[in-house]
Design a protein around this motif. Structure first.
Motif, mmCIF file in Angstrom:
data_model
loop_
_atom_site.group_PDB
_atom_site.id
_atom_site.type_symbol
_atom_site.label_atom_id
_atom_site.label_comp_id
_atom_site.label_asym_id
_atom_site.label_seq_id
_atom_site.Cartn_x
_atom_site.Cartn_y
_atom_site.Cartn_z
ATOM 1 N N UNK A 89 0.849 -1.181 0.000
ATOM 2 C CA UNK A 89 0.000 0.000 0.000
ATOM 3 C C UNK A 89 0.887 1.234 0.000
ATOM 4 N N UNK A 90 0.780 2.041 -1.025
ATOM 5 C CA UNK A 90 1.615 3.231 -1.116
ATOM 6 C C UNK A 90 0.714 4.444 -1.290
ATOM 7 N N UNK A 91 1.176 5.586 -0.808
ATOM 8 C CA UNK A 91 0.380 6.804 -0.875
ATOM 9 C C UNK A 91 1.311 8.007 -0.891
ATOM 10 N N UNK A 108 2.909 8.397 -20.041
ATOM 11 C CA UNK A 108 1.650 8.882 -19.474
ATOM 12 C C UNK A 108 0.623 7.770 -19.240
ATOM 13 N N UNK A 109 0.307 6.932 -20.231
ATOM 14 C CA UNK A 109 -0.679 5.865 -19.961
ATOM 15 C C UNK A 109 -0.173 4.847 -18.934
ATOM 16 N N UNK A 110 1.122 4.632 -18.874
ATOM 17 C CA UNK A 110 1.664 3.714 -17.877
ATOM 18 C C UNK A 110 1.477 4.263 -16.464
ATOM 19 N N UNK A 111 1.649 5.575 -16.329
ATOM 20 C CA UNK A 111 1.423 6.191 -15.015
ATOM 21 C C UNK A 111 -0.055 6.150 -14.649
ATOM 22 N N UNK A 112 -0.931 6.301 -15.647
ATOM 23 C CA UNK A 112 -2.371 6.181 -15.382
ATOM 24 C C UNK A 112 -2.695 4.799 -14.820
ATOM 25 N N UNK A 113 -2.116 3.771 -15.410
ATOM 26 C CA UNK A 113 -2.320 2.409 -14.921
ATOM 27 C C UNK A 113 -1.800 2.264 -13.489
ATOM 28 N N UNK A 114 -0.643 2.841 -13.243
ATOM 29 C CA UNK A 114 -0.016 2.727 -11.919
ATOM 30 C C UNK A 114 -0.883 3.398 -10.857
ATOM 31 N N UNK A 115 -1.468 4.550 -11.188
ATOM 32 C CA UNK A 115 -2.323 5.233 -10.221
ATOM 33 C C UNK A 115 -3.638 4.502 -10.003
ATOM 34 N N UNK A 116 -4.155 3.819 -11.023
ATOM 35 C CA UNK A 116 -5.347 3.008 -10.833
ATOM 36 C C UNK A 116 -5.078 1.868 -9.852
ATOM 37 N N UNK A 117 -3.865 1.317 -9.918
ATOM 38 C CA UNK A 117 -3.483 0.239 -8.993
ATOM 39 C C UNK A 117 -3.229 0.763 -7.584
ATOM 40 N N UNK A 118 -2.831 2.047 -7.485
ATOM 41 C CA UNK A 118 -2.476 2.640 -6.188
ATOM 42 C C UNK A 118 -3.184 3.989 -6.074
ATOM 43 N N UNK A 119 -4.487 3.985 -5.775
ATOM 44 C CA UNK A 119 -5.291 5.212 -5.828
ATOM 45 C C UNK A 119 -4.933 6.263 -4.781
ATOM 46 N N UNK A 120 -4.144 5.913 -3.765
ATOM 47 C CA UNK A 120 -3.744 6.899 -2.764
ATOM 48 C C UNK A 120 -2.501 7.681 -3.189
#
Length: 309
Positions: A89-91, A108-120
């Motif tokens: 869990x990362x935030x 950019x799309x890779x970071x979008x995926x990463x933020x979906x996995x780690x919404x905090x």
């Protein structure tokens, strides 16, 4: 009693050489950051930093204490990760610098995926082809091609096998023909990139036995790698780019790889950080995410069977 947030202020101020820069990085007001330093100095009974309106330096006691403060923060971070039980869990903010072309068109799309996995997690992305100063700019980590010039920085490989490739658009090739040798390449309009005032106009290749170089020329130069790629897509000339930057264009038929019998020069992609433990689990998970996506692109590269000369 010592407070961990006070230690954070002290360590970051020492690394950045500026209390105001540390305050911005930690999202604190200058007054709150100054109070944290005073509180820490009062707890320790000594002066750690000498501050004036124009400069800041560590005292002798501050130099002695700094490695212990860093070690304490790293130990606390390791303990938090242990108690998390591997939940990953990362935030908080992720402050990342990346090259202009790779950042806009691939990352950019890779970071979008990463933020979906780690919404905090919140992302602050700085795009620039100049190398970010990790000690003075509001950046935690940087994605960069090549090894860092500063040996004190840590480079974590993301795509070590990446290379440059020579390519042009179908429209350009229809008008000007396709070069089949380096001599013929010298007759084409080559789109060149400029970094720190130096134009990259000597393109290096390998034919399996020796290194080959070709001096190129053309009517367009830019210090923005994304601009150079856009010129190539518009049919303005031949470009020599990192495979990661143009892989999707090649796969979509917007660009064509030229002279695939020649290996382009190495262009390894690394995550650069000032200290390996700065981001802990965030850095580890981001690196895993990027390695996986880069590997997918590298599997389709024209040099995928290369042994890494």
């Amino acid at each position: 009693m010592l407070r961990t947030d006070d230690l954070h202020v002290f360590v970051l101020t020492a690394e950045l050489g500026s209390l105001s820069a540390a305050a911005r990085r930690l999202e604190l007001s200058p007054a709150v950051a100054s109070a944290a330093l005073k509180r820490l100095e009062a707890s320790l009974g000594c002066r750690l930093l000498v501050r004036s309106t124009r400069s800041l330096r560590l005292t002798g006691e501050g130099e002695q204490y700094l490695p212990h403060a860093r070690a304490a923060l790293q130990s606390l971070l390791a303990g938090q990760q242990l108690l998390a039980g591997g939940k990953a869990t990362i935030s908080g903010p992720l402050q990342l610098s990346a090259p202009s072309d790779f950042g806009r068109n691939v990352l950019l799309p890779w970071l979008d995926e990463f933020q979906l996995q780690h919404p905090l997690l919140s992302v602050r992305l700085l795009l620039a082809d100049r190398n970010a100063d990790l000690f003075r700019q509001p950046v935690d980590i940087a994605l960069r091609y090549g090894q860092p010039e500063d040996s004190s920085l840590v480079a974590l490989p993301v795509a070590a096998a990446n290379r440059r490739v020579l390519c042009a658009s179908p429209a350009y090739l229809a008008l000007h023909g396709e070069p089949h040798s380096l001599d013929e390449l010298g007759e084409h309009n080559c789109l060149r990139f400029m970094l720190t005032g130096r134009v990259h106009e000597r393109w290096v290749f390998h034919d399996g036995r020796r290194e080959l170089q070709q001096q190129v020329s053309g009517d367009r130069v830019s210090d923005d790698a994304d601009v150079v790629r856009r010129w190539a897509l518009a049919g303005q000339g031949v470009v020599y780019k990192s495979w990661l930057d143009v892989a999707q264009d090649v796969q979509a038929g917007r660009l064509v790889v030229l002279m695939p019998q020649l290996q382009g020069e190495m262009a390894p992609l690394n995550l650069i950080c000032a200290h390996r433990a700065h981001l802990g689990e965030t850095l580890r998970l981001l690196r895993e995410h990027l390695v996986t996506r880069c590997q997918t692109l590298l599997e389709r590269a024209p040099f995928r069977n290369d042994t890494g000369r």
